[in-house]
Design a protein around this motif. Structure first.
Motif: not given
Length: 344
Positions: A51, A130, A133-134, A159, A339
């Motif tokens: 990340n 990810s 988060t999205a 993400t 990712k």
């Protein structure tokens, strides 16, 4: 659980001091395996996720009181190899988790904080950090609704790929920014309505010409000029979600003030618009349900999950803890799609 499943020592990565020069301060260390508590599991990590925030965290920007050497890494997917007497899981269970210090070969984790998986599959890894988060930010903070126009910055990233598809699943029109023709093709493949390669098109001009009424929701991860453009392009009642400001992460100074900030109150007031922050750890109660929903969509063919193991990267493919630094640098090269992960 038989003791031969528990290694005598574990290997992990630590940051030796606060710095944005990730390669200079990250070192491997070996230490005795921590004692397993009754409610804990020992996970053998098979994949760890990379990340942009790995760099920020190593630099101590999330915790001003961070003590060095600092365990680094946020997420991993693997298999339980040993379990405490009160643990919910047994050896052999595929799991993933979000916990500081995930850049290691084995990790002791509270069994309440791991998410069970159908199998050890690399494509599941994007969902916990990810993907959450999205999806959580768009739903809970962005409050996206069917028929709205949604702009995703860094749309071809870890993400971003989930954000694009999540907004499409909610019936939104999606614009996605990226930096190459290859990424434009990828965005079209995952359903993005209007990919914008900002190296060839001026995003502000595109939005002004093609979306004169503005954008309802912005998923903003870049900062700097991109943030300014996104604020300018908000529709009446528009919502901009600050996910990050990656453009400033490699800077030793950290976040640089945006020229727009001085006039932000007026810009928002005139449109009844808002800028909202999102920090995933403050939404922990939603982790499990949202991962399960993403896995369901994935199994139904409604959600694609692209992972990038650095096969085309200078230091790739990324296999082994010693490749984590290469993988982080690859992320900041803007050449990855999907990712980034490292296989252990």
């Amino acid at each position: 659980m038989a003791s031969n499943n528990i290694p005598a020592k574990i290997n992990k990565l630590v940051a030796l001091k606060s710095s944005t020069k990730f390669r200079d301060v990250v070192k491997p260390v070996t230490e005795p395996t921590p004692k397993l508590g009754d409610g804990e599991v020992l996970v053998k990590n098979k994949f760890v996720g990379i990340n942009a925030s790995d760099l920020n965290y190593a630099a101590g920007r999330y915790d001003p009181n961070a003590k060095y050497p600092l365990d680094i890494g946020f997420e991993a997917l693997g298999e339980v190899v040993a379990a405490g007497s009160k643990s919910k899981y047994k050896a052999g269970q595929a799991v993933m988790y979000c916990q500081y210090g995930a850049f290691c070969d084995y990790k002791v984790v509270d069994s309440e904080k791991v998410i069970p998986l159908p199998s050890v599959k690399a494509e599941f890894l994007p969902f916990i950090l990810s993907g959450n988060t999205a999806s959580i930010s768009l739903d809970k903070v962005g409050e996206i609704k069917e028929g709205e126009t949604v702009l995703i910055t860094a749309a071809a990233g870890g993400t971003g790929q989930i954000a694009v598809q999540w907004a499409k699943l909610k019936g939104c029109h999606v614009i996605g920014t990226c930096s190459s023709p290859e990424k434009v093709k990828f965005l079209k493949d995952i359903g993005c309505d209007r990919p914008v390669d900002y190296t060839k098109e001026n995003l502000r001009d595109v939005l002004k010409k093609e979306y004169p009424k503005g954008v309802d929701v912005v998923y903003e991860t870049i900062g700097g000029d991109m943030f300014d453009t996104c604020v300018e392009s908000l529709a009446v009642h528009g919502r901009l979600i600050i996910i990050g400001y990656i453009e400033s992460y490699e800077s030793g100074k950290g976040l640089q003030p945006s020229p727009t900030l001085a006039t932000l109150p007026g810009k928002l007031l005139s449109k009844s618009a808002s800028v909202r922050g999102f920090f995933l750890p403050q939404f922990i109660q939603h982790y499990g349900p949202y991962v399960m929903k993403q896995i369901q969509y994935f199994n139904e063919g409604k959600l694609k999950s692209l992972v990038d193991n650095g096969e085309k990267a200078p230091g790739g493919p990324f296999k082994g803890l010693d490749k984590v630094v290469d993988a982080v640098e690859y992320l900041f090269s803007k050449k990855s799609i999907g990712k980034i992960l490292v296989e252990l």
